[in-house]
Design a protein around this motif. Structure first.
Motif, PDB file in Angstrom:
ATOM      1  N   GLU A 105       2.126   0.598  -6.966  1.00 42.26           N
ATOM      2  CA  GLU A 105       1.067  -0.040  -6.194  1.00 42.26           C
ATOM      3  C   GLU A 105       1.575  -1.036  -5.148  1.00 42.26           C
ATOM      4  OE1 GLU A 105      -2.551  -0.107  -9.512  1.00 42.26           O
ATOM      5  OE2 GLU A 105      -1.433  -1.948  -9.099  1.00 42.26           O
ATOM      6  N   LYS A 106       2.876  -1.227  -5.045  1.00 44.63           N
ATOM      7  CA  LYS A 106       3.404  -2.331  -4.250  1.00 44.63           C
ATOM      8  C   LYS A 106       2.967  -2.285  -2.792  1.00 44.63           C
ATOM      9  CE  LYS A 106       7.482  -2.996  -7.160  1.00 44.63           C
ATOM     10  NZ  LYS A 106       8.968  -2.893  -7.242  1.00 44.63           N
ATOM     11  N   ARG A 107       2.955  -1.135  -2.172  1.00 39.95           N
ATOM     12  CA  ARG A 107       2.567  -1.009  -0.765  1.00 39.95           C
ATOM     13  C   ARG A 107       1.354  -0.109  -0.599  1.00 39.95           C
ATOM     14  NH1 ARG A 107       8.156  -0.890  -0.991  1.00 39.95           N
ATOM     15  NH2 ARG A 107       9.214  -2.573   0.132  1.00 39.95           N
ATOM     16  N   LEU A 108       0.621   0.089  -1.667  1.00 41.44           N
ATOM     17  CA  LEU A 108      -0.471   1.060  -1.659  1.00 41.44           C
ATOM     18  C   LEU A 108      -1.597   0.644  -0.709  1.00 41.44           C
ATOM     19  CD1 LEU A 108      -1.577   3.663  -2.774  1.00 41.44           C
ATOM     20  CD2 LEU A 108      -2.295   2.451  -4.830  1.00 41.44           C
ATOM     21  N   LEU A 109      -1.981  -0.623  -0.736  1.00 41.81           N
ATOM     22  CA  LEU A 109      -3.069  -1.070   0.128  1.00 41.81           C
ATOM     23  C   LEU A 109      -2.692  -0.980   1.607  1.00 41.81           C
ATOM     24  CD1 LEU A 109      -4.434  -4.159  -1.847  1.00 41.81           C
ATOM     25  CD2 LEU A 109      -5.415  -1.858  -1.699  1.00 41.81           C
ATOM     26  N   GLN A 110      -1.462  -1.359   1.930  1.00 42.60           N
ATOM     27  CA  GLN A 110      -1.023  -1.242   3.323  1.00 42.60           C
ATOM     28  C   GLN A 110      -1.067   0.207   3.781  1.00 42.60           C
ATOM     29  OE1 GLN A 110       0.405  -3.119   0.956  1.00 42.60           O
ATOM     30  NE2 GLN A 110       1.808  -4.641   1.806  1.00 42.60           N
ATOM     31  N   ARG A 111      -0.529   1.101   2.976  1.00 36.09           N
ATOM     32  CA  ARG A 111      -0.469   2.509   3.357  1.00 36.09           C
ATOM     33  C   ARG A 111      -1.854   3.108   3.548  1.00 36.09           C
ATOM     34  NH1 ARG A 111       3.082   5.603  -0.892  1.00 36.09           N
ATOM     35  NH2 ARG A 111       2.599   7.332   0.526  1.00 36.09           N
ATOM     36  N   ALA A 112      -2.819   2.627   2.779  1.00 38.43           N
ATOM     37  CA  ALA A 112      -4.172   3.163   2.850  1.00 38.43           C
ATOM     38  C   ALA A 112      -5.033   2.467   3.897  1.00 38.43           C
ATOM     39  CB  ALA A 112      -4.847   3.055   1.479  1.00 38.43           C
ATOM     40  N   GLY A 113      -4.498   1.433   4.544  1.00 40.57           N
ATOM     41  CA  GLY A 113      -5.272   0.703   5.529  1.00 40.57           C
ATOM     42  C   GLY A 113      -6.344  -0.178   4.929  1.00 40.57           C
ATOM     43  N   LEU A 114      -6.095  -0.690   3.736  1.00 40.10           N
ATOM     44  CA  LEU A 114      -7.092  -1.496   3.019  1.00 40.10           C
ATOM     45  C   LEU A 114      -6.665  -2.946   2.833  1.00 40.10           C
ATOM     46  CD1 LEU A 114      -8.244   1.044   0.277  1.00 40.10           C
ATOM     47  CD2 LEU A 114      -9.527   0.252   2.271  1.00 40.10           C
ATOM     48  N   ARG A 115      -5.739  -3.413   3.647  1.00 43.75           N
ATOM     49  CA  ARG A 115      -5.264  -4.787   3.494  1.00 43.75           C
ATOM     50  C   ARG A 115      -6.345  -5.821   3.831  1.00 43.75           C
ATOM     51  NH1 ARG A 115      -1.248  -5.729   0.256  1.00 43.75           N
ATOM     52  NH2 ARG A 115      -2.889  -7.046  -0.582  1.00 43.75           N
ATOM     53  N   GLU A 116      -7.415  -5.410   4.516  1.00 40.51           N
ATOM     54  CA  GLU A 116      -8.522  -6.331   4.808  1.00 40.51           C
ATOM     55  C   GLU A 116      -9.207  -6.831   3.548  1.00 40.51           C
ATOM     56  OE1 GLU A 116     -11.357  -5.095   7.761  1.00 40.51           O
ATOM     57  OE2 GLU A 116      -9.847  -3.851   8.753  1.00 40.51           O
ATOM     58  N   ILE A 117      -8.961  -6.172   2.436  1.00 45.90           N
ATOM     59  CA  ILE A 117      -9.578  -6.636   1.188  1.00 45.90           C
ATOM     60  C   ILE A 117      -9.133  -8.056   0.861  1.00 45.90           C
ATOM     61  CG2 ILE A 117      -7.781  -5.812  -0.395  1.00 45.90           C
ATOM     62  CD1 ILE A 117     -11.601  -5.507  -0.840  1.00 45.90           C
ATOM     63  N   ASP A 118      -7.986  -8.484   1.371  1.00 45.18           N
ATOM     64  CA  ASP A 118      -7.513  -9.849   1.130  1.00 45.18           C
ATOM     65  C   ASP A 118      -8.528 -10.873   1.622  1.00 45.18           C
ATOM     66  OD1 ASP A 118      -5.171  -8.865   0.067  1.00 45.18           O
ATOM     67  OD2 ASP A 118      -4.020  -9.127   1.904  1.00 45.18           O
ATOM     68  N   THR A 119      -9.104 -10.629   2.777  1.00 43.07           N
ATOM     69  CA  THR A 119     -10.077 -11.562   3.344  1.00 43.07           C
ATOM     70  C   THR A 119     -11.314 -11.644   2.469  1.00 43.07           C
ATOM     71  OG1 THR A 119      -9.285 -11.065   5.575  1.00 43.07           O
ATOM     72  CG2 THR A 119     -11.450 -12.093   5.384  1.00 43.07           C
ATOM     73  N   ILE A 120     -11.744 -10.511   1.955  1.00 45.00           N
ATOM     74  CA  ILE A 120     -12.922 -10.498   1.083  1.00 45.00           C
ATOM     75  C   ILE A 120     -12.653 -11.268  -0.200  1.00 45.00           C
ATOM     76  CG2 ILE A 120     -14.453  -9.016  -0.278  1.00 45.00           C
ATOM     77  CD1 ILE A 120     -14.079  -6.879   1.910  1.00 45.00           C
ATOM     78  N   VAL A 121     -11.509 -11.023  -0.813  1.00 42.07           N
ATOM     79  CA  VAL A 121     -11.171 -11.714  -2.062  1.00 42.07           C
ATOM     80  C   VAL A 121     -10.993 -13.209  -1.818  1.00 42.07           C
ATOM     81  CG1 VAL A 121      -9.424 -11.928  -3.873  1.00 42.07           C
ATOM     82  CG2 VAL A 121     -10.158  -9.662  -3.122  1.00 42.07           C
ATOM     83  N   ALA A 122     -10.350 -13.573  -0.714  1.00 44.23           N
ATOM     84  CA  ALA A 122     -10.115 -14.988  -0.427  1.00 44.23           C
ATOM     85  C   ALA A 122     -11.414 -15.753  -0.208  1.00 44.23           C
ATOM     86  CB  ALA A 122      -9.221 -15.124   0.809  1.00 44.23           C
TER      87      ALA A 122
END
Length: 265
Positions: free
Chosen positions: A224-241
């Protein structure tokens, strides 16, 4: 007495091996263990994305009765698990070692299991397993992904392409899990203002959705280490924050996550 009187000459007396010599030596020792049929290099070092600080991920493929005691007997520093001690299933144990000053992870791979999962993946079939350190767990085709991506150091192993049947079957399974995860968070946590539980559910659903995205592309996943980046889902960080322990805010965050995951599809 000062260090100047007796300087540290350890590196001069026992110099570290080069990476190539180190890898060849470790692979040879692993391949010599009873029941071992092949040894591979995996992780970032097999894919050329490593840094000097990256550890070394090795897998030993065995047929029949591999005994971890044989690995302990080599004498390397570290912890060696029993078969099944890491949860059983396809990821059935291994070792955390320090060899020649390098951090080395060794994974056990049962060839009978690996060959079964390869055949299953070609029919579009797989199952889900929990695994420590993996928020979304792992698919049983992880061991097939390793065959496709890892570098074979000793022995011979198949190098499978991503099965078309798996590309069709896996995405709806992962998306279904993500929808259920968010649905439960909405029904059980958001209304109570339980931000921590919602954060965990949103993170888990993000990784489940990422598995769906990568499977639809026919791209192998081994962790899972780079899974979100590869899937284009890194914006989830903003939602969680932005989560706050307020029912309306949590409901809104879940809705935002659902929209993000749908757009990634």
């Amino acid at each position: 007495m000062t260090d100047d009187v007796f300087p540290d000459t350890t590196d001069d007396v026992f110099p570290r091996m080069t990476d190539a010599t180190f890898l060849d030596d470790v692979a040879e020792r692993l391949a010599a263990l009873p029941a071992v049929r092949a040894v591979t290099l995996g992780g970032s070092r097999a894919q050329g994305t490593h840094t000097p600080e990256s550890d070394w991920d090795l897998a030993l493929y065995y047929r029949g009765g591999f005994d971890p005691a044989d690995l302990r007997a080599v004498g390397w520093e570290g912890e060696v698990s029993e078969i099944g001690e890491w949860g059983g299933g396809v990821f059935n144990g291994g070792a955390w070692l320090t060899i020649d000053g390098r951090r080395v992870d060794v994974h056990y791979r049962d060839l009978d299991v690996v060959e079964h999962e390869l055949a299953e993946s070609r029919q579009g079939r797989f199952h889900w397993e929990p695994l420590m350190f993996h928020l979304a767990g792992i698919p049983s085709y992880l061991v097939v992904a390793e065959l496709a991506l890892n570098q074979v150091l000793r022995g011979a192993l198949p190098r499978p392409e991503y099965p078309e049947a798996l590309r069709e079957a896996a995405p709806p399974v992962w998306r279904g899990r993500a929808a259920l995860t968010l649905g439960y968070a909405s029904a059980s946590y958001a209304g109570r203002g339980q931000a921590t539980e919602v954060a965990g559910a949103v993170a888990t659903a993000a990784l489940q959705s990422a598995h769906a995205v990568l499977a639809a592309r026919g791209e192998w996943v081994t962790n899972e280490k780079r899974l979100l980046q590869r899937a284009g889902l890194r914006e989830i960080d903003t939602i969680v924050a932005g989560l706050r322990p307020e029912p309306a805010a949590l409901a809104g965050a879940i809705a935002d996550a659902e929209a993000l995951f749908e757009a990634a599809g």
